[in-house]
Design a protein around this motif. Structure first.
Motif, PDB file in Angstrom:
ATOM      1  N   MET A   1      15.619 -14.533   1.113  1.00 13.16           N
ATOM      2  CA  MET A   1      14.828 -13.279   0.557  1.00 13.16           C
ATOM      3  C   MET A   1      13.941 -13.339  -0.531  1.00 13.16           C
ATOM      4  SD  MET A   1      16.916  -9.838  -0.174  1.00 13.16           S
ATOM      5  CE  MET A   1      17.866  -9.243  -1.353  1.00 13.16           C
ATOM      6  N   SER A   2      12.763 -12.841  -0.367  1.00 16.37           N
ATOM      7  CA  SER A   2      11.885 -12.891  -1.407  1.00 16.37           C
ATOM      8  C   SER A   2      12.027 -12.343  -2.684  1.00 16.37           C
ATOM      9  CB  SER A   2      10.479 -12.411  -0.518  1.00 16.37           C
ATOM     10  OG  SER A   2      10.265 -13.138   0.541  1.00 16.37           O
ATOM     11  N   THR A   3      11.171 -13.036  -3.717  1.00 19.98           N
ATOM     12  CA  THR A   3      11.392 -12.413  -5.038  1.00 19.98           C
ATOM     13  C   THR A   3       9.855 -11.798  -5.230  1.00 19.98           C
ATOM     14  OG1 THR A   3      10.936 -14.429  -6.276  1.00 19.98           O
ATOM     15  CG2 THR A   3      13.168 -13.735  -6.071  1.00 19.98           C
ATOM     16  N   TYR A   4       9.932 -10.615  -5.970  1.00 18.10           N
ATOM     17  CA  TYR A   4       8.545 -10.067  -6.402  1.00 18.10           C
ATOM     18  C   TYR A   4       8.493  -9.815  -7.762  1.00 18.10           C
ATOM     19  CZ  TYR A   4       8.920  -8.790  -1.209  1.00 18.10           C
ATOM     20  OH  TYR A   4       9.248  -8.993   0.106  1.00 18.10           O
ATOM     21  N   LYS A   5       7.151  -9.867  -8.065  1.00 16.49           N
ATOM     22  CA  LYS A   5       6.731  -9.754  -9.557  1.00 16.49           C
ATOM     23  C   LYS A   5       5.520  -8.764  -9.514  1.00 16.49           C
ATOM     24  CE  LYS A   5       8.340 -13.822 -11.670  1.00 16.49           C
ATOM     25  NZ  LYS A   5       7.965 -14.817 -12.620  1.00 16.49           N
ATOM     26  N   LEU A   6       5.328  -7.615 -10.051  1.00 20.71           N
ATOM     27  CA  LEU A   6       4.026  -6.934 -10.098  1.00 20.71           C
ATOM     28  C   LEU A   6       3.366  -6.696 -11.568  1.00 20.71           C
ATOM     29  CD1 LEU A   6       2.735  -4.865  -8.115  1.00 20.71           C
ATOM     30  CD2 LEU A   6       4.097  -3.151  -9.046  1.00 20.71           C
ATOM     31  N   TYR A   7       2.342  -6.984 -11.465  1.00 19.45           N
ATOM     32  CA  TYR A   7       1.605  -7.229 -12.697  1.00 19.45           C
ATOM     33  C   TYR A   7       0.733  -5.907 -12.693  1.00 19.45           C
ATOM     34  CZ  TYR A   7       3.155 -12.149 -12.946  1.00 19.45           C
ATOM     35  OH  TYR A   7       3.886 -13.008 -12.776  1.00 19.45           O
ATOM     36  N   TYR A   8       0.630  -5.325 -13.990  1.00 21.64           N
ATOM     37  CA  TYR A   8      -0.166  -4.386 -14.257  1.00 21.64           C
ATOM     38  C   TYR A   8      -0.020  -3.977 -15.632  1.00 21.64           C
ATOM     39  CZ  TYR A   8      -3.238  -0.124 -13.110  1.00 21.64           C
ATOM     40  OH  TYR A   8      -4.077   0.842 -12.888  1.00 21.64           O
ATOM     41  N   PHE A   9      -0.915  -2.804 -16.018  1.00 23.60           N
ATOM     42  CA  PHE A   9      -1.103  -2.239 -17.390  1.00 23.60           C
ATOM     43  C   PHE A   9       0.162  -1.232 -17.430  1.00 23.60           C
ATOM     44  CE2 PHE A   9      -5.557  -3.504 -16.264  1.00 23.60           C
ATOM     45  CZ  PHE A   9      -5.778  -4.217 -17.336  1.00 23.60           C
ATOM     46  N   ASN A  10       0.324  -0.773 -18.556  1.00 20.95           N
ATOM     47  CA  ASN A  10       1.587   0.071 -18.871  1.00 20.95           C
ATOM     48  C   ASN A  10       0.881   1.470 -18.537  1.00 20.95           C
ATOM     49  OD1 ASN A  10       3.951   1.307 -19.535  1.00 20.95           O
ATOM     50  ND2 ASN A  10       3.399   1.354 -21.738  1.00 20.95           N
ATOM     51  N   GLY A  11       0.842   1.713 -17.223  1.00 21.75           N
ATOM     52  CA  GLY A  11       0.552   2.984 -16.635  1.00 21.75           C
ATOM     53  C   GLY A  11       0.824   3.087 -15.224  1.00 21.75           C
ATOM     54  N   ARG A  12       0.555   4.182 -14.698  1.00 13.13           N
ATOM     55  CA  ARG A  12       1.059   4.424 -12.960  1.00 13.13           C
ATOM     56  C   ARG A  12      -0.120   3.728 -12.342  1.00 13.13           C
ATOM     57  NH1 ARG A  12       2.147   8.730 -15.488  1.00 13.13           N
ATOM     58  NH2 ARG A  12       0.332   9.803 -14.638  1.00 13.13           N
ATOM     59  N   GLY A  13      -1.379   4.456 -12.689  1.00 16.46           N
ATOM     60  CA  GLY A  13      -2.688   3.877 -12.205  1.00 16.46           C
ATOM     61  C   GLY A  13      -2.687   3.107 -10.702  1.00 16.46           C
ATOM     62  N   ARG A  14      -3.206   2.190 -10.383  1.00 14.80           N
ATOM     63  CA  ARG A  14      -3.346   1.572  -8.984  1.00 14.80           C
ATOM     64  C   ARG A  14      -2.100   0.726  -8.872  1.00 14.80           C
ATOM     65  NH1 ARG A  14      -8.880   1.051  -7.269  1.00 14.80           N
ATOM     66  NH2 ARG A  14     -10.456   1.581  -9.000  1.00 14.80           N
ATOM     67  N   ALA A  15      -1.132   0.815  -9.810  1.00  9.69           N
ATOM     68  CA  ALA A  15       0.080  -0.021  -9.139  1.00  9.69           C
ATOM     69  C   ALA A  15       1.287   0.832  -8.982  1.00  9.69           C
ATOM     70  CB  ALA A  15       0.788  -0.630 -10.522  1.00  9.69           C
ATOM     71  N   GLU A  16       1.064   2.222  -9.094  1.00 11.14           N
ATOM     72  CA  GLU A  16       2.152   3.233  -8.779  1.00 11.14           C
ATOM     73  C   GLU A  16       2.527   3.253  -7.382  1.00 11.14           C
ATOM     74  OE1 GLU A  16       3.923   3.976 -11.330  1.00 11.14           O
ATOM     75  OE2 GLU A  16       5.292   5.422 -10.474  1.00 11.14           O
ATOM     76  N   ILE A  17       1.558   3.217  -6.410  1.00 13.57           N
ATOM     77  CA  ILE A  17       1.699   3.292  -4.996  1.00 13.57           C
ATOM     78  C   ILE A  17       2.981   1.968  -4.474  1.00 13.57           C
ATOM     79  CG2 ILE A  17      -0.148   2.061  -4.389  1.00 13.57           C
ATOM     80  CD1 ILE A  17       2.265   4.500  -2.283  1.00 13.57           C
ATOM     81  N   ALA A  18       2.715   0.659  -5.158  1.00 12.66           N
ATOM     82  CA  ALA A  18       3.595  -0.403  -4.981  1.00 12.66           C
ATOM     83  C   ALA A  18       4.939   0.073  -5.464  1.00 12.66           C
ATOM     84  CB  ALA A  18       2.982  -1.576  -5.745  1.00 12.66           C
ATOM     85  N   ARG A  19       5.098   0.503  -6.818  1.00 10.56           N
ATOM     86  CA  ARG A  19       6.051   0.772  -7.382  1.00 10.56           C
ATOM     87  C   ARG A  19       7.159   1.876  -6.580  1.00 10.56           C
ATOM     88  NH1 ARG A  19       3.147   1.630 -12.927  1.00 10.56           N
ATOM     89  NH2 ARG A  19       3.026  -0.404 -13.406  1.00 10.56           N
ATOM     90  N   LEU A  20       6.309   2.846  -6.153  1.00 11.55           N
ATOM     91  CA  LEU A  20       7.082   3.869  -5.125  1.00 11.55           C
ATOM     92  C   LEU A  20       7.449   3.202  -4.151  1.00 11.55           C
ATOM     93  CD1 LEU A  20       4.413   6.858  -5.951  1.00 11.55           C
ATOM     94  CD2 LEU A  20       7.025   6.946  -6.427  1.00 11.55           C
ATOM     95  N   ILE A  21       6.795   2.441  -3.366  1.00  9.19           N
ATOM     96  CA  ILE A  21       7.425   1.625  -2.301  1.00  9.19           C
ATOM     97  C   ILE A  21       8.747   0.781  -2.250  1.00  9.19           C
ATOM     98  CG2 ILE A  21       6.862   0.059  -0.403  1.00  9.19           C
ATOM     99  CD1 ILE A  21       3.753   1.001  -0.479  1.00  9.19           C
ATOM    100  N   PHE A  22       8.528   0.218  -3.393  1.00  6.62           N
ATOM    101  CA  PHE A  22       9.712  -0.697  -3.962  1.00  6.62           C
ATOM    102  C   PHE A  22      10.871   0.460  -4.213  1.00  6.62           C
ATOM    103  CE2 PHE A  22       6.885  -4.295  -5.133  1.00  6.62           C
ATOM    104  CZ  PHE A  22       7.745  -5.326  -4.725  1.00  6.62           C
ATOM    105  N   ALA A  23      10.577   1.476  -5.048  1.00  2.00           N
ATOM    106  CA  ALA A  23      11.742   2.346  -5.266  1.00  2.00           C
ATOM    107  C   ALA A  23      12.334   2.987  -3.838  1.00  2.00           C
ATOM    108  CB  ALA A  23      11.208   3.407  -6.136  1.00  2.00           C
ATOM    109  N   ALA A  24      11.289   3.538  -3.037  1.00 12.04           N
ATOM    110  CA  ALA A  24      11.747   4.187  -1.596  1.00 12.04           C
ATOM    111  C   ALA A  24      12.846   3.169  -0.713  1.00 12.04           C
ATOM    112  CB  ALA A  24      10.524   4.467  -0.946  1.00 12.04           C
ATOM    113  N   ALA A  25      12.426   1.844  -0.936  1.00 14.70           N
ATOM    114  CA  ALA A  25      13.065   0.896  -0.029  1.00 14.70           C
ATOM    115  C   ALA A  25      14.143   0.474  -0.681  1.00 14.70           C
ATOM    116  CB  ALA A  25      12.150  -0.295   0.348  1.00 14.70           C
ATOM    117  N   GLY A  26      14.496   0.691  -2.103  1.00 17.62           N
ATOM    118  CA  GLY A  26      15.668   0.264  -2.831  1.00 17.62           C
ATOM    119  C   GLY A  26      15.542  -1.191  -2.861  1.00 17.62           C
TER     120      GLY A  26
END
Ligand SMILES: N[C@@H](CCC(=O)N[C@@H](CS)C(=O)NCC(=O)O)C(=O)O
Length: 187
Positions: A1-26
């Motif tokens: 199982m892979s481990t994931y780290k997502l680096y971005y600023f404190n905002g939704r911006g261009r990172a939010e689509i990745a966060r939503l995908i992680f959330a949808a996938a659980g």
């Protein structure tokens, strides 16, 4: 199982689509948010000197859309077959086109020209953009419209299909939990 780290600023911006995908996938991700003031000291260590960056088992991947597409494939949110995936890409590309063109559209006086392209795509009465289940195209459009709605809260009044689509995305149990718990940020 892979481990994931997502680096971005404190905002939704261009990172939010990745966060939503992680959330949808659980799926778990370490959501690392750099304060703007500290960014210059990190910039030289980041591929391309820009964020978001996804780190997968210690290897860093830049470019928000490459990240999103990779995650969607990892977590089975990319579309069922090659052609569905192409349709998903078409929706995502349209979303990006709209984001880039939004400001002139917003000030356009001619209502016909203003007509939203997504509404036309969704007029087939489906709940999701491609196929009968959630793909990352739905998450991308949801996220992009989020920004536009914050500028103009009434913008979707004339687009019932889009309103319905937002409700369908928000009804997804894991997304609902994520939307309630995500940090409230300016962008
Ligand atoms: N095409 C890139 C653009 C990345 C980008 O423009 N990132 C901005 C934040 S949204 C950034 O890192 N700005 C800080 C800088 O360039 O120093 C992507 O989609 O990931």
């Amino acid at each position: 199982m892979s481990t994931y780290k997502l680096y971005y600023f404190n905002g939704r911006g261009r990172a939010e689509i990745a966060r939503l995908i992680f959330a949808a996938a659980g799926e778990k991700v370490e959501d690392i948010r750099y304060e703007g003031s500290k960014w210059p000291s990190y910039k030289s260590k980041i591929p391309l000197g820009q964020m978001p960056v996804l780190e997968v088992d210690g290897v860093k991947l830049p470019q928000s859309m490459a990240i999103a597409r990779f995650l969607a494939k990892q977590f089975d949110l990319a579309g069922k077959d090659n052609f569905e995936q192409a349709k998903v890409d078409a929706v995502v590309d349209t979303s990006i086109d709209l984001a880039l063109k939004y400001v002139p559209i917003h000030f356009e006086k001619d209502e016909e020209k203003k007509k939203n392209r997504y509404e036309q795509i969704l007029l087939n009465g489906a709940s999701f953009f491609v196929g009968k289940q959630l793909t990352w195209a739905d998450l991308e459009v949801y996220d992009m419209l989020d920004i536009i709605i914050r500028i103009n809260g009434d913008i979707l009044q004339a687009y019932p299909c889009l309103q319905h689509h937002r409700q369908e995305v928000e009804k997804q149990p894991k997304i609902a939990v994520y939307l309630k718990s995500r940090p409230a940020t300016f962008f």
